[in-house]
Scaffold this active site. Sequence first.
Site, PDB file in Angstrom:
ATOM      1  N   TYR A  50      41.866  66.477 -24.780  1.00 28.34           N
ATOM      2  CA  TYR A  50      40.532  67.017 -25.057  1.00 28.34           C
ATOM      3  C   TYR A  50      40.618  68.128 -26.100  1.00 28.34           C
ATOM      4  O   TYR A  50      41.409  68.059 -27.024  1.00 28.34           O
ATOM      5  CB  TYR A  50      39.850  67.490 -23.758  1.00 28.34           C
ATOM      6  CG  TYR A  50      40.009  66.511 -22.633  1.00 28.34           C
ATOM      7  CD1 TYR A  50      39.552  65.201 -22.772  1.00 28.34           C
ATOM      8  CD2 TYR A  50      40.655  66.846 -21.460  1.00 28.34           C
ATOM      9  CE1 TYR A  50      39.710  64.280 -21.750  1.00 28.34           C
ATOM     10  CE2 TYR A  50      40.814  65.926 -20.434  1.00 28.34           C
ATOM     11  CZ  TYR A  50      40.343  64.649 -20.600  1.00 28.34           C
ATOM     12  OH  TYR A  50      40.502  63.747 -19.605  1.00 28.34           O
ATOM     13  N   SER A  83      41.032  59.202 -17.335  1.00 30.03           N
ATOM     14  CA  SER A  83      41.093  59.149 -18.803  1.00 30.03           C
ATOM     15  C   SER A  83      42.409  58.588 -19.351  1.00 30.03           C
ATOM     16  O   SER A  83      42.454  58.173 -20.503  1.00 30.03           O
ATOM     17  CB  SER A  83      40.917  60.563 -19.342  1.00 30.03           C
ATOM     18  OG  SER A  83      39.899  60.589 -20.285  1.00 30.03           O
ATOM     19  N   LYS A 134      42.544  55.366 -21.109  1.00 28.23           N
ATOM     20  CA  LYS A 134      42.124  55.227 -22.519  1.00 28.23           C
ATOM     21  C   LYS A 134      43.298  54.853 -23.410  1.00 28.23           C
ATOM     22  O   LYS A 134      43.135  54.174 -24.423  1.00 28.23           O
ATOM     23  CB  LYS A 134      41.452  56.522 -22.999  1.00 28.23           C
ATOM     24  CG  LYS A 134      40.103  56.745 -22.313  1.00 28.23           C
ATOM     25  CD  LYS A 134      39.551  58.148 -22.485  1.00 28.23           C
ATOM     26  CE  LYS A 134      38.236  58.285 -21.708  1.00 28.23           C
ATOM     27  NZ  LYS A 134      37.823  59.636 -21.438  1.00 28.23           N
ATOM     28  N   TYR A 169      34.202  50.518 -18.328  1.00 35.17           N
ATOM     29  CA  TYR A 169      34.765  51.861 -18.444  1.00 35.17           C
ATOM     30  C   TYR A 169      35.104  52.436 -17.056  1.00 35.17           C
ATOM     31  O   TYR A 169      36.192  52.973 -16.832  1.00 35.17           O
ATOM     32  CB  TYR A 169      33.777  52.767 -19.185  1.00 35.17           C
ATOM     33  CG  TYR A 169      34.235  54.199 -19.245  1.00 35.17           C
ATOM     34  CD1 TYR A 169      35.289  54.569 -20.077  1.00 35.17           C
ATOM     35  CD2 TYR A 169      33.651  55.184 -18.455  1.00 35.17           C
ATOM     36  CE1 TYR A 169      35.743  55.879 -20.115  1.00 35.17           C
ATOM     37  CE2 TYR A 169      34.096  56.491 -18.492  1.00 35.17           C
ATOM     38  CZ  TYR A 169      35.138  56.828 -19.320  1.00 35.17           C
ATOM     39  OH  TYR A 169      35.584  58.126 -19.339  1.00 35.17           O
ATOM     40  N   VAL A 219      41.092  63.379 -15.425  1.00 40.98           N
ATOM     41  CA  VAL A 219      40.466  64.381 -14.551  1.00 40.98           C
ATOM     42  C   VAL A 219      40.914  64.330 -13.094  1.00 40.98           C
ATOM     43  O   VAL A 219      40.570  65.213 -12.325  1.00 40.98           O
ATOM     44  CB  VAL A 219      38.917  64.358 -14.583  1.00 40.98           C
ATOM     45  CG1 VAL A 219      38.369  64.944 -15.845  1.00 40.98           C
ATOM     46  CG2 VAL A 219      38.368  62.997 -14.313  1.00 40.98           C
TER      47      VAL A 219
HETATM   48  N1  GLU Z   1      35.960  58.899 -15.590  1.00 42.26           N
HETATM   49  C1  GLU Z   1      35.952  60.195 -16.186  1.00 42.26           C
HETATM   50  C2  GLU Z   1      34.653  60.429 -16.875  1.00 42.26           C
HETATM   51  O1  GLU Z   1      34.168  59.571 -17.502  1.00 42.26           O
HETATM   52  C3  GLU Z   1      37.091  60.259 -17.140  1.00 42.26           C
HETATM   53  C4  GLU Z   1      37.261  61.596 -17.764  1.00 42.26           C
HETATM   54  C5  GLU Z   1      38.675  62.070 -17.746  1.00 42.26           C
HETATM   55  O2  GLU Z   1      39.526  61.649 -17.010  1.00 42.26           O
HETATM   56  O3  GLU Z   1      38.884  62.974 -18.528  1.00 42.26           O
HETATM   57  O4  GLU Z   1      34.071  61.457 -16.808  1.00 42.26           O
END
Ligand code: GLU
Length: 321
Positions: free
Chosen positions: A257, A75, A78, A205, A275
């Site tokens: 989050y 994530s 992003k 993505y 994650v």
């Molecule tokens: N690739 C992970 C997903 O889409 C990213 C989520 C994350 O790192 O929080 O679930």
Amino acid sequence: MAADPAPTATRDTDLDALLREVQRAARPAAARGHVADYIPALGELDPESFALAAVGMDGTVHGVGDLDEPFPVQSISKVFALTLAMQLVGQSGSVAERLWRRVGREPSGDPFNSLVQLERERGIPRNPMINSGALVVDDVLLSACEDPYAALRGLLSEVVGEPVAVDETVRRDEARTGYRNRALANLMRSFDNIDHEIDAVLDLYVFQCSLQLTTRQLARAVRFLANNGVDPATGTRILSPTLSRRVAAIMLTCGTYDAAGDFAYSVGLPCKSGVAGSICSLVPHEMGLAAWSPPLEPSGNSAAGKAALHELAERLELSIF
Ligand code: GLU
């Protein structure tokens, strides 16, 4: 009312020694967490891994632990995808407005891959730091960029100062098992908030999530956001001062989050987590920070990574508040 405890260190403290103390204090928190295994390759991360790095504006690296062990940024990508989108749409009236009509700038208060809010809010993700918002940003990049793969990897390599690799195992595994992300993209497409084919958006993505960094590289990479948008290593402007502040503001309010409020309370710095257990952060005008420890709290944030940033911020009084 009792007085607040004084900070136990100052900016002149031996930072390497302080980071070792922080490591000792924070590492046990990993026992409270669990390594993410919904993407099978992530389940193989070593729960004992730990690293904490602080890279100053002059490039001086202070760190402790497995600083050069690579992990998929997940994530955290992003932040860089949003940076690229901001570079492309800039502040130019209508294009930027269109981006912000398609994705919000509010904390979600829901898990990073939640479908519920999207249904209620007619396919408009709350912010670009959750999965649905990142999928919209990728949809924008597919329109605005001739080769968004090269552009994303290029941006990350630029701010890291060396070429970054892709973890092909994670990429394959995530492409195979990304059922929720596919559902998010389909739901948004049903509301006309995705223009490209779902496969194309998901492929980009998954690619960005599989880019690999080390803790040392990550702390270095975020420094442009602590330096008014200029990469301090090269003097290259990555973002205007205004847009750089905006990306950092979105990290602070939405980067961890539905624990963003708790991070603002206990760390007090813009942060973004992934994650695979990494969290990046920045101290305006001073340094980039990164922590890595794979076991996650239920919110999806690294348990020991959060504890480490909290300890460090407390001891050096780094909070921006
Ligand atoms: N690739 C992970 C997903 O889409 C990213 C989520 C994350 O790192 O929080 O679930």
